[in-house]
Design an enzyme around this catalytic site. Structure first.
Site, PDB file in Angstrom:
ATOM      1  N   HIS A  24       6.474   1.929   2.233  1.00  0.00           N
ATOM      2  CA  HIS A  24       5.850   3.076   1.581  1.00  0.00           C
ATOM      3  C   HIS A  24       4.359   3.208   1.912  1.00  0.00           C
ATOM      4  O   HIS A  24       3.487   3.089   1.048  1.00  0.00           O
ATOM      5  CB  HIS A  24       6.109   3.162   0.073  1.00  0.00           C
ATOM      6  CG  HIS A  24       6.566   1.895  -0.608  1.00  0.00           C
ATOM      7  ND1 HIS A  24       5.722   0.940  -1.035  1.00  0.00           N
ATOM      8  CD2 HIS A  24       7.793   1.447  -0.926  1.00  0.00           C
ATOM      9  CE1 HIS A  24       6.384  -0.030  -1.604  1.00  0.00           C
ATOM     10  NE2 HIS A  24       7.637   0.235  -1.531  1.00  0.00           N
ATOM     11  N   HIS A  78      12.238  -9.953  -9.966  1.00  0.00           N
ATOM     12  CA  HIS A  78      11.577  -8.640  -9.795  1.00  0.00           C
ATOM     13  C   HIS A  78      12.645  -7.625  -9.394  1.00  0.00           C
ATOM     14  O   HIS A  78      13.503  -7.926  -8.560  1.00  0.00           O
ATOM     15  CB  HIS A  78      10.525  -8.818  -8.690  1.00  0.00           C
ATOM     16  CG  HIS A  78       9.790  -7.615  -8.244  1.00  0.00           C
ATOM     17  ND1 HIS A  78       9.496  -6.548  -9.053  1.00  0.00           N
ATOM     18  CD2 HIS A  78       9.228  -7.317  -7.042  1.00  0.00           C
ATOM     19  CE1 HIS A  78       8.806  -5.655  -8.363  1.00  0.00           C
ATOM     20  NE2 HIS A  78       8.640  -6.092  -7.132  1.00  0.00           N
ATOM     21  N   GLU A  80      12.338  -4.610  -7.903  1.00  0.00           N
ATOM     22  CA  GLU A  80      12.159  -3.671  -6.784  1.00  0.00           C
ATOM     23  C   GLU A  80      13.336  -3.845  -5.814  1.00  0.00           C
ATOM     24  O   GLU A  80      13.828  -4.972  -5.612  1.00  0.00           O
ATOM     25  CB  GLU A  80      10.802  -3.907  -6.084  1.00  0.00           C
ATOM     26  CG  GLU A  80      10.471  -2.753  -5.154  1.00  0.00           C
ATOM     27  CD  GLU A  80       9.001  -2.674  -4.705  1.00  0.00           C
ATOM     28  OE1 GLU A  80       8.214  -3.600  -4.996  1.00  0.00           O
ATOM     29  OE2 GLU A  80       8.662  -1.672  -4.047  1.00  0.00           O
ATOM     30  N   ASP A  82      13.866  -4.193  -2.772  1.00  0.00           N
ATOM     31  CA  ASP A  82      13.886  -5.178  -1.672  1.00  0.00           C
ATOM     32  C   ASP A  82      14.343  -6.557  -2.147  1.00  0.00           C
ATOM     33  O   ASP A  82      14.680  -7.420  -1.330  1.00  0.00           O
ATOM     34  CB  ASP A  82      12.527  -5.258  -0.944  1.00  0.00           C
ATOM     35  CG  ASP A  82      11.335  -5.408  -1.860  1.00  0.00           C
ATOM     36  OD1 ASP A  82      11.442  -5.066  -3.045  1.00  0.00           O
ATOM     37  OD2 ASP A  82      10.269  -5.866  -1.384  1.00  0.00           O
ATOM     38  N   HIS A 144       3.333  -6.898  -8.744  1.00  0.00           N
ATOM     39  CA  HIS A 144       2.680  -5.618  -8.819  1.00  0.00           C
ATOM     40  C   HIS A 144       3.513  -4.560  -9.536  1.00  0.00           C
ATOM     41  O   HIS A 144       3.147  -3.370  -9.516  1.00  0.00           O
ATOM     42  CB  HIS A 144       2.377  -5.129  -7.398  1.00  0.00           C
ATOM     43  CG  HIS A 144       3.659  -4.884  -6.616  1.00  0.00           C
ATOM     44  ND1 HIS A 144       3.904  -3.696  -5.993  1.00  0.00           N
ATOM     45  CD2 HIS A 144       4.763  -5.627  -6.440  1.00  0.00           C
ATOM     46  CE1 HIS A 144       5.100  -3.741  -5.406  1.00  0.00           C
ATOM     47  NE2 HIS A 144       5.631  -4.906  -5.671  1.00  0.00           N
ATOM     48  N   ASP A 163       6.942 -11.785  -4.951  1.00  0.00           N
ATOM     49  CA  ASP A 163       6.001 -11.067  -4.073  1.00  0.00           C
ATOM     50  C   ASP A 163       4.679 -11.806  -3.872  1.00  0.00           C
ATOM     51  O   ASP A 163       4.103 -11.778  -2.779  1.00  0.00           O
ATOM     52  CB  ASP A 163       5.698  -9.680  -4.662  1.00  0.00           C
ATOM     53  CG  ASP A 163       6.763  -8.654  -4.315  1.00  0.00           C
ATOM     54  OD1 ASP A 163       7.450  -8.820  -3.309  1.00  0.00           O
ATOM     55  OD2 ASP A 163       6.891  -7.671  -5.066  1.00  0.00           O
ATOM     56  N   TYR A 191      -1.269  -8.318   3.019  1.00  0.00           N
ATOM     57  CA  TYR A 191      -0.303  -8.091   1.940  1.00  0.00           C
ATOM     58  C   TYR A 191      -1.038  -7.923   0.608  1.00  0.00           C
ATOM     59  O   TYR A 191      -0.752  -7.015  -0.178  1.00  0.00           O
ATOM     60  CB  TYR A 191       0.671  -9.275   1.883  1.00  0.00           C
ATOM     61  CG  TYR A 191       1.816  -9.073   0.937  1.00  0.00           C
ATOM     62  CD1 TYR A 191       3.007  -8.510   1.364  1.00  0.00           C
ATOM     63  CD2 TYR A 191       1.710  -9.430  -0.406  1.00  0.00           C
ATOM     64  CE1 TYR A 191       4.059  -8.307   0.489  1.00  0.00           C
ATOM     65  CE2 TYR A 191       2.743  -9.234  -1.287  1.00  0.00           C
ATOM     66  CZ  TYR A 191       3.923  -8.683  -0.832  1.00  0.00           C
ATOM     67  OH  TYR A 191       4.963  -8.476  -1.704  1.00  0.00           O
ATOM     68  N   HIS A 222       8.597 -12.813   0.745  1.00  0.00           N
ATOM     69  CA  HIS A 222       8.383 -12.167   2.045  1.00  0.00           C
ATOM     70  C   HIS A 222       7.656 -13.141   2.977  1.00  0.00           C
ATOM     71  O   HIS A 222       6.654 -13.749   2.589  1.00  0.00           O
ATOM     72  CB  HIS A 222       7.494 -10.924   1.914  1.00  0.00           C
ATOM     73  CG  HIS A 222       8.082  -9.819   1.089  1.00  0.00           C
ATOM     74  ND1 HIS A 222       9.152  -9.071   1.503  1.00  0.00           N
ATOM     75  CD2 HIS A 222       7.720  -9.321  -0.123  1.00  0.00           C
ATOM     76  CE1 HIS A 222       9.428  -8.153   0.585  1.00  0.00           C
ATOM     77  NE2 HIS A 222       8.588  -8.299  -0.414  1.00  0.00           N
TER      78      HIS A 222
HETATM   79 FE1  FEO Z   1       7.674  -5.641  -5.144  1.00  0.00          FE
HETATM   80 FE2  FEO Z   1       8.785  -7.228  -2.412  1.00  0.00          FE
HETATM   81  O1  FEO Z   1       8.881  -6.077  -3.838  1.00  0.00           O
END
Ligand code: FEO
Length: 388
Positions: A24, A78, A80, A82, A144, A163, A191, A222
């Site tokens: 994004h 989390h 999100e 991903d 986040h 994250d 990041y 990640h």
């Molecule tokens: Fe906040 Fe890697 O997702």
């Protein structure tokens, strides 16, 4: 596809997204990974999962260790997509698995995306036993998203941090010691600039909690896992959280006929002559995600735009929108630009930077058409005067 054992009985079962180039708006030139972890204990436990599109990959990696139907516990650090996108598919294979979420908000976010399901919200300090090992949760709201949390395994001294401490860095290697450390730290810094920066206060809270833990490994969600260089990534976060700044100026411009460019070059050269490190770019030469990384550790930013149809140039508007969302702090700014008719762009840029609560170094610098040598000299002198 096979799992990678990261510690006896604990496996990386994530996915590698080699082709990811935009997260994004964050230009991810090195792709990313979605890390998930499988712990083989009395209760088979899966920590996080992967993005839709990679579901077959995670199931294949889990299956290389154990039948996925044997999963007893799923931790959702989390919501999100991903890290949660494969949850419905995994729950189909392991319908009796208990799913733990980061508080009621974690449950709400998962249900809002995947529909009604049984979930167990946890709070900071909650502990579950999975056999020989325990898992302790610490909520990290707004690092986040509202629902982030980190999960600590004291017996293994592993922090499953999700994250935080991550990097968008696709590699076939799983550990920091197997890649160029400078590269991994640079990606971690990028990041932070693009994901964590607006939530620095909240990051500080969880960073303080993390510093109180005995950690041998940070298994984030990640990029590479921190094993050999835990202290380096923690030190980097200390610097970033404390907004450690360099004597550095980032000069960003867009120019219709080269006049604003001349001003940008003069501003950059003046900073350089003052002994201040400079990063100069036309806005479309450098991705916004790299620009914000440069800005994050700088003391000064100068943003210039010509005026086009009573407005700043659209690439500058796009950059300022990106920058505003990430809310850099402790920054002094200059707005500048050349114009032919109204010259509204310079005030517009100035107002945008002001609205970010940054400190104005000089009043907006407006140039009618082409700057003469004298104009450029005058511009140089205005900057020099500020530093006298
Ligand atoms: Fe906040 Fe890697 O997702």
């Amino acid at each position: 596809m096979i799992a990678t054992e990261i510690k006896k009985g604990i496996y990386w079962v994530g996915a590698i997204d080699w082709g990811l180039r935009s997260f994004h708006g964050y230009t991810t030139s090195r792709g990313s990974t979605y890390n998930a972890y499988l712990i083989i204990d009395e209760k088979i436990t899966l920590i996080d999962n992967v993005k839709v599109g990679f579901t077959e990959e995670i199931i294949s990696r889990i299956s290389s260790v154990i039948d996925p139907s044997k999963i007893d516990i799923i931790i959702s650090n989390h919501g999100e997509p991903d890290h949660s996108g494969s949850l419905p598919a995994i729950l189909k294979l392991a319908p009796n698995a208990k799913v733990y979420t980061a508080g009621p908000i974690g449950a709400k976010i998962l249900k809002a995306q995947y529909g009604e399901m049984d979930l167990i919200p946890v709070k900071s300090g909650d502990k579950i036993s999975i056999g020989k090992r325990n898992l302790i949760f610490n909520l990290a709201p707004m690092v986040h998203w509202p629902d982030n949390m980190v999960t600590y395994c004291p017996e293994e001294k592993i922090l499953f941090s999700n994250d935080i401490f991550g990097q968008h860095f696709a590699t076939s290697k799983r550990f920091d010691s197997e890649v160029d450390l400078a590269l991994a730290l640079e990606e971690a810094k990028q990041y932070y600039a693009n994901i964590v920066l607006p939530y620095t206060k909240q990051a500080n809270k969880i960073n303080e909690v993390v510093k109180g833990l005995d950690i041998e490994m940070i298994a984030n969600s990640h990029g590479v896992i921190w094993r050999e260089h835990v202290s380096e990534i923690l030190n980097l976060y200390d610097d970033l959280i404390n907004s450690k700044k360099k004597e550095k100026a980032v000069v960003i411009y867009d120019s219709m006929w080269g006049n604003t460019k001349q001003m940008a070059q003069t501003i950059a050269e003046t900073f350089r002559n003052l002994g201040i490190e400079v990063f100069l770019t036309r806005v479309d030469e450098t991705p916004n995600s790299l620009l914000i990384t440069e800005i994050m550790d700088s003391k000064y930013v100068a943003v210039g735009s010509s005026t086009l149809n009573n407005n700043m140039l659209p690439p500058i508007a796009g950059f300022l929108c990106y920058m505003k969302g990430l809310a850099p702090v402790n920054l002094k700014y200059i707005s500048f630009g050349s114009y032919g008719w109204g010259g509204q762009s310079i005030e517009q840029v100035d107002n945008e930077l002001k609205s970010m609560k940054l400190e104005q170094l000089l009043p907006p610098i407006k140039q009618y058409y082409t700057p003469s040598k004298e104009d450029l000299k005058n511009l140089e002198q205005q900057i020099i005067n500020v530093f006298k």
